[in-house]
Design an enzyme around this catalytic site. Sequence first.
Site, PDB file in Angstrom:
ATOM      1  N   HIS A   4      -5.583 -43.493  -1.848  1.00 55.14           N
ATOM      2  CA  HIS A   4      -6.655 -44.309  -3.261  1.00 55.14           C
ATOM      3  C   HIS A   4      -7.541 -43.135  -4.066  1.00 55.14           C
ATOM      4  CE1 HIS A   4      -9.078 -46.737  -5.865  1.00 55.14           C
ATOM      5  NE2 HIS A   4      -7.931 -47.273  -6.102  1.00 55.14           N
ATOM      6  N   GLY A  43      -6.928 -10.192   6.607  1.00 56.23           N
ATOM      7  CA  GLY A  43      -6.893 -10.899   8.675  1.00 56.23           C
ATOM      8  C   GLY A  43      -5.626 -10.019   9.831  1.00 56.23           C
ATOM      9  N   ARG A  54       6.451 -48.715 -16.060  1.00 50.69           N
ATOM     10  CA  ARG A  54       7.494 -49.098 -15.072  1.00 50.69           C
ATOM     11  C   ARG A  54       7.020 -50.995 -14.996  1.00 50.69           C
ATOM     12  NH1 ARG A  54       5.649 -46.813  -9.538  1.00 50.69           N
ATOM     13  NH2 ARG A  54       3.438 -48.091  -9.946  1.00 50.69           N
ATOM     14  N   CYS A 103       8.239 -38.865 -12.057  1.00 50.38           N
ATOM     15  CA  CYS A 103       7.297 -39.140 -11.806  1.00 50.38           C
ATOM     16  C   CYS A 103       6.200 -38.633 -10.866  1.00 50.38           C
ATOM     17  CB  CYS A 103       7.372 -40.128 -12.822  1.00 50.38           C
ATOM     18  SG  CYS A 103       7.577 -41.603 -11.800  1.00 50.38           S
ATOM     19  N   LYS A 135       0.949  -1.131   0.430  1.00 54.54           N
ATOM     20  CA  LYS A 135       0.567  -0.011   0.302  1.00 54.54           C
ATOM     21  C   LYS A 135       0.838   1.344  -0.142  1.00 54.54           C
ATOM     22  CE  LYS A 135      -3.548  -0.584   1.944  1.00 54.54           C
ATOM     23  NZ  LYS A 135      -4.421  -0.120   3.588  1.00 54.54           N
ATOM     24  N   ARG A 174      -3.191  -1.140  -6.685  1.00 50.82           N
ATOM     25  CA  ARG A 174      -2.059  -2.486  -6.980  1.00 50.82           C
ATOM     26  C   ARG A 174      -2.271  -2.751  -8.008  1.00 50.82           C
ATOM     27  NH1 ARG A 174      -5.460  -4.949  -1.758  1.00 50.82           N
ATOM     28  NH2 ARG A 174      -7.232  -5.097  -2.756  1.00 50.82           N
ATOM     29  N   GLU A 201      14.001 -43.867  -5.664  1.00 49.69           N
ATOM     30  CA  GLU A 201      12.774 -43.240  -4.929  1.00 49.69           C
ATOM     31  C   GLU A 201      13.448 -43.639  -3.436  1.00 49.69           C
ATOM     32  OE1 GLU A 201       8.868 -45.557  -6.452  1.00 49.69           O
ATOM     33  OE2 GLU A 201      10.225 -47.190  -7.428  1.00 49.69           O
ATOM     34  N   TYR A 233      12.211 -33.333 -18.572  1.00 48.85           N
ATOM     35  CA  TYR A 233      11.018 -33.070 -17.943  1.00 48.85           C
ATOM     36  C   TYR A 233      10.403 -33.789 -16.579  1.00 48.85           C
ATOM     37  CZ  TYR A 233      10.858 -39.103 -18.022  1.00 48.85           C
ATOM     38  OH  TYR A 233      11.106 -40.079 -17.378  1.00 48.85           O
ATOM     39  N   ARG A 279       2.027 -47.529 -15.524  1.00 49.73           N
ATOM     40  CA  ARG A 279       2.078 -48.386 -14.317  1.00 49.73           C
ATOM     41  C   ARG A 279       1.118 -49.748 -14.664  1.00 49.73           C
ATOM     42  NH1 ARG A 279      -0.296 -43.488 -11.780  1.00 49.73           N
ATOM     43  NH2 ARG A 279       1.377 -42.744 -10.461  1.00 49.73           N
ATOM     44  N   SER A 319      14.869 -41.666 -13.478  1.00 53.17           N
ATOM     45  CA  SER A 319      13.005 -41.008 -13.242  1.00 53.17           C
ATOM     46  C   SER A 319      12.781 -40.977 -12.099  1.00 53.17           C
ATOM     47  CB  SER A 319      11.852 -42.242 -14.091  1.00 53.17           C
ATOM     48  OG  SER A 319      10.166 -41.142 -13.264  1.00 53.17           O
ATOM     49  N   MET A 345      -5.078  -5.680  11.078  1.00 54.53           N
ATOM     50  CA  MET A 345      -5.240  -4.505  11.609  1.00 54.53           C
ATOM     51  C   MET A 345      -6.566  -3.968  10.763  1.00 54.53           C
ATOM     52  SD  MET A 345      -4.520  -1.158  13.698  1.00 54.53           S
ATOM     53  CE  MET A 345      -4.783  -0.074  12.766  1.00 54.53           C
ATOM     54  N   ARG A 400      -2.988   3.159   8.832  1.00 54.56           N
ATOM     55  CA  ARG A 400      -3.075   2.058   7.642  1.00 54.56           C
ATOM     56  C   ARG A 400      -2.486   1.304   7.925  1.00 54.56           C
ATOM     57  NH1 ARG A 400      -4.982   4.841   1.759  1.00 54.56           N
ATOM     58  NH2 ARG A 400      -5.674   2.993   1.781  1.00 54.56           N
ATOM     59  N   GLY A 407      11.073 -40.860  -8.449  1.00 55.58           N
ATOM     60  CA  GLY A 407       9.464 -41.974  -7.601  1.00 55.58           C
ATOM     61  C   GLY A 407       9.505 -41.147  -6.892  1.00 55.58           C
ATOM     62  N   THR A 408       8.871 -38.647  -6.896  1.00 59.62           N
ATOM     63  CA  THR A 408       9.652 -38.589  -5.384  1.00 59.62           C
ATOM     64  C   THR A 408       8.043 -38.815  -4.487  1.00 59.62           C
ATOM     65  OG1 THR A 408       7.715 -36.983  -6.893  1.00 59.62           O
ATOM     66  CG2 THR A 408      10.860 -36.975  -6.917  1.00 59.62           C
ATOM     67  N   ASN A 409       7.384 -39.486  -4.873  1.00 55.12           N
ATOM     68  CA  ASN A 409       6.441 -39.623  -3.771  1.00 55.12           C
ATOM     69  C   ASN A 409       6.884 -41.201  -3.174  1.00 55.12           C
ATOM     70  OD1 ASN A 409       4.516 -38.714  -5.532  1.00 55.12           O
ATOM     71  ND2 ASN A 409       3.396 -40.512  -5.751  1.00 55.12           N
ATOM     72  N   ASP A 410       7.845 -41.593  -3.281  1.00 49.12           N
ATOM     73  CA  ASP A 410       8.011 -42.966  -2.289  1.00 49.12           C
ATOM     74  C   ASP A 410       9.512 -42.210  -2.035  1.00 49.12           C
ATOM     75  OD1 ASP A 410       6.490 -45.220  -1.767  1.00 49.12           O
ATOM     76  OD2 ASP A 410       6.803 -46.179  -3.964  1.00 49.12           O
TER      77      ASP A 410
HETATM   78  P1  ADP Z   1      -7.719  -2.241   3.880  1.00 47.54           P
HETATM   79  O1  ADP Z   1      -6.142  -2.714   3.226  1.00 47.54           O
HETATM   80  O2  ADP Z   1      -8.841  -3.225   4.383  1.00 47.54           O
HETATM   81  O3  ADP Z   1      -8.798  -1.729   1.990  1.00 47.54           O
HETATM   82  P2  ADP Z   1      -7.726   0.689   3.860  1.00 47.54           P
HETATM   83  O4  ADP Z   1      -6.126   0.989   4.448  1.00 47.54           O
HETATM   84  O5  ADP Z   1      -7.311   0.290   2.724  1.00 47.54           O
HETATM   85  O6  ADP Z   1      -7.654  -0.828   4.439  1.00 47.54           O
HETATM   86  O7  ADP Z   1      -8.514   1.165   4.654  1.00 47.54           O
HETATM   87  C1  ADP Z   1      -9.728   1.051   4.700  1.00 47.54           C
HETATM   88  C2  ADP Z   1     -10.011   2.112   4.280  1.00 47.54           C
HETATM   89  O8  ADP Z   1     -10.818   3.512   4.853  1.00 47.54           O
HETATM   90  C3  ADP Z   1     -10.927   2.077   2.329  1.00 47.54           C
HETATM   91  O9  ADP Z   1     -12.205   2.479   1.634  1.00 47.54           O
HETATM   92  C4  ADP Z   1     -10.430   3.255   2.217  1.00 47.54           C
HETATM   93  O10 ADP Z   1     -10.127   4.207   0.854  1.00 47.54           O
HETATM   94  C5  ADP Z   1     -10.531   4.387   3.511  1.00 47.54           C
HETATM   95  N1  ADP Z   1      -9.411   5.369   3.844  1.00 47.54           N
HETATM   96  C6  ADP Z   1      -8.183   5.104   4.324  1.00 47.54           C
HETATM   97  N2  ADP Z   1      -7.116   6.024   4.392  1.00 47.54           N
HETATM   98  C7  ADP Z   1      -8.461   7.357   4.584  1.00 47.54           C
HETATM   99  C8  ADP Z   1      -8.061   8.404   4.276  1.00 47.54           C
HETATM  100  N3  ADP Z   1      -6.879   9.279   4.499  1.00 47.54           N
HETATM  101  N4  ADP Z   1      -9.542   9.289   3.922  1.00 47.54           N
HETATM  102  C9  ADP Z   1     -10.263   9.089   3.423  1.00 47.54           C
HETATM  103  N5  ADP Z   1     -10.876   7.084   3.796  1.00 47.54           N
HETATM  104  C10 ADP Z   1      -9.523   6.770   3.857  1.00 47.54           C
HETATM  105 MG    MG Z   2      -8.326  -0.382   1.257  1.00 53.31          MG
HETATM  106 MG    MG Z   3       6.530 -45.821  -5.791  1.00 59.31          MG
END
Ligand code: ADP
Ligand code: MG
Ligand code: MG
Length: 883
Positions: free
Chosen positions: A455, A103, A622, A834, A25, A337, A747, A854, A566, A766, A105, A94, A768-771
């Site tokens: 199997h 996952g 084989r 294989c 970001k 991105r 193998e 191969y 086989r 060849s 913050m 952010r 035989g990477t499983n065994d």
């Molecule tokens: P995520 O990675 O979960 O998308 P972001 O950091 O991009 O989290 O932010 C979550 C939301 O907050 C997004 O919709 C983003 O556009 C908005 N946001 C983040 N920073 C600002 C800011 N400086 N002004 C206005 N909106 C913001």
């Molecule tokens: Mg975002």
């Molecule tokens: Mg075998």
Amino acid sequence: MTYVFAFDHKHRKPPMSYKDLLGGKGANLAEMTSVLGLPVPPGFTISTDACRDYMHGGWPDGLDAEIAKQRTKLEKAMGKKLGDAADPLLVSVRSGAKFSMPGMMDTVLNLGLNDESVEGLAKQTDERFAYDSYRRFISMYGRIVQNIDGEHFEQLLENAKGWDGVTADSDISPDTLRKLCDRYKVIVERETGEPFPQDPTQQLKGAVEAVFKSWNGPRAIAYRNREKISHELGTAVNVQAMVFGNRDESSGTGVGFTRNPSTGENLPYGDYLINAQGEDVVAGIRNTEPLDALKEQFPKIHKELLGIFDRLEKHYQDMCDTEFTIEQGKLWMLQTRVGKRTGVAALRMAVEMTTQRGWKITKEEAVQRVTADHLDSVLHPQFAAGTKADVLTTALAASPGAAVGKVYFTADDVVDAVERGEAAILVRNETSPEDVHGMAVAEGILTAKGGLVSHAAVVARGWGKPAVVGAEQVKINGKAFSVGDVVVREGDVISLDGSTGQVVVGAVDLTVGSTPPEFDTVLGWADTIRAGAKGVRGLKVRANADNGPDALRAREFGAEGIGLCRTEHMFLGEDRLPIVRRMILAQTDEESHAALEELREAQKADFIEILDAMDGLPVTVRLLDPPLHEFLPDVEELAIKQALHGLDVEETALLAAARSWQEVNPMLGTRGVRLGVVKPGLYEMQVRALMQAAAQLKKAKKHPVVEIMIPLTISREEMQLARGWVEEAIAEVGVKNLDVTIGTMIEVPRAALRAEGVAEFADFFSFGTNDLTQMTLGFSRDDIEGRIMTSYVEHGLLKTNPFETLDQQGVGELVKLAAQRGRLTKPDLKLGVCGEHGGDPESIYFLYDVGLDYVSCSPFRVPIARLAAAQAVLGAGASGDTR
Ligand code: ADP
Ligand code: MG
Ligand code: MG
């Protein structure tokens, strides 16, 4: 060391190449600011270095000072100060790691508000807006930074609407919002034991620290484990001046893609909301408007945005996704991105950006932009996007593709159902060779036990059939199974997705697995690349196939030969098994000879079919590998029958044979070349059948290319002996000018270590990477997959399942060493693989790098292997975007 960089910092290279340091970001915000000059609210990025140092030794020395310095700069640029009582600056905090990571913050918006500055904001804007922002900030900060259960705030917000008698958040009166803020602060004090922090410096530090900490939160760790991202990277933190899409009706916020990420069509795509902030668009609180509506509402902004899309695409030379906000008629870019896309879209965009004017994408780059998952998704049907299904259970995704059908519990019942015209799904605890007729016609397979090389899994992958295995929660009871309280009876419909391991009750909509025209284009480019060029080694792709139809299919998918045929599967058919048993039971040489002759005739017909299908391409056959008892009935079953009803003469003999061949550890017993040693005549018979098949084709002006492979050798001496049998049998058939080579499957670790000697008598190896994996790690693959493998991966003791992705440090070392030692003896020794790893991209990259010629995989994996092989030749293994 510098920890903090303003978005407009002059880096030595373009900022987007500093994702390691600035996170994705931050790097892209800097790129948009300083290279593209796009309207980005100013701010700064606290680097991943700071996060790593924090993880190892607490809050880094000097970080406070750097943040303070950048903050002052930002305040100067904005002409406002954080916490200012007259006209405050607000910022967002952010998180942003190198790889985007759900996952981690959540973002804290509106930071800098306190009891004083909210008044200043109210004066500058209006009271409703100011207090709405403050209540959002307190609850976000409380929830995200202070770990207070969001329910508390939600509940109060609901109450507040009640007080005013309104239903929409935006209709709450300023007075009520003010009261709400007070109540929120009470909650914070109650839950944390301290008043809500009023000092912006403290607020900021708290939020930054929370981002650092979230790197090691359980959700983030689980995500990295699944995605194989290193836990060492750390995250960056972005602090950015707020812009307000929730200011009024001439403001809004949205997400946009520079082209359609689902179809790949070259049309901008996105959604926005008027008078909204941040996540409102994704949260689905209100219905969003499509980008086209922006054209009506804000034509100037629409035009500006499309112009920016265009510049982004040309700059990144790829499709981008964006977040934007409009504040009182002014457009701001908040994120971009290179965007995620479906398989269809990835193929289409790769081809269009390579072939259309105005792009700088080469075929090599196009091939690197498409992933195995992309190909998988166009090769197999999947649960349609957006289907909301209650998942009954999620188990091992054993063979990709989705299936819908009625549940049956035996192979015979599946066959009957299919004959009646039904779509059927075979559900069993585990499958065995006796179930294959049902598996062959089933839409999909679900097993309660077994792992990814059980199997069921191996057979399903070989046939490109969806399978979910090891569904431990599934309890089969006669003609029904249950998961918890849910009971599914014979004839009930279920859906399963072998790409995700999900099982759902009822019929889920599926996407059709049909390959778009760009599929062949991209794979064609891949083929050219992996053919190699001057000074660049190539990498061929073969398939594992045991019969004519599979071989033909493999060829259609682009296989350049068979890497593993086989022969035991040819012994298992209903018409073959009795002959095999007669051979095993034979008392005299004549009996044995007669049975072998019968088998030879049958095998010859099989070989003709396969060699014909692969005409002109190499076929590695084989010789018989599995322990003989696999062809005999189960000892226990017969013993029980004996006790209950007695046995007839043949059954008595079978029981005796089964007992005599019974082994405590059959995988390490009489199998492979050892079988040839104790059952003389068996291998000779197979070679004769093979050579006669080849001779017959040759007569018909075809070009059979035969590679005879001895399984499970451990030494030079063994290979010398086995080669002797094979050559003798070839000589007996007496046909000259056949294209035949003799090699071995590596193998057993000892064979790898003794490769120099083994190669004296082998024309090819060849792997035989499983065994080899099984024996190198001492993991019995059938026993280890469920519980042990899961815990090992969870605890980080293994990075990935070594039966899926080659264990480079152990098994890979052996492969590398065997390749080197083998080629000391024979510089042109042909090398292939294989095992299952021959279809796994990561493994393919490695195997190419250690010198293999191969890889061979199941026919349905061939397109993926072709792509991965091209990527390997382009250096995917060496450059190693190691996560
Ligand atoms: P995520 O990675 O979960 O998308 P972001 O950091 O991009 O989290 O932010 C979550 C939301 O907050 C997004 O919709 C983003 O556009 C908005 N946001 C983040 N920073 C600002 C800011 N400086 N002004 C206005 N909106 C913001
Ligand atoms: Mg975002
Ligand atoms: Mg075998």
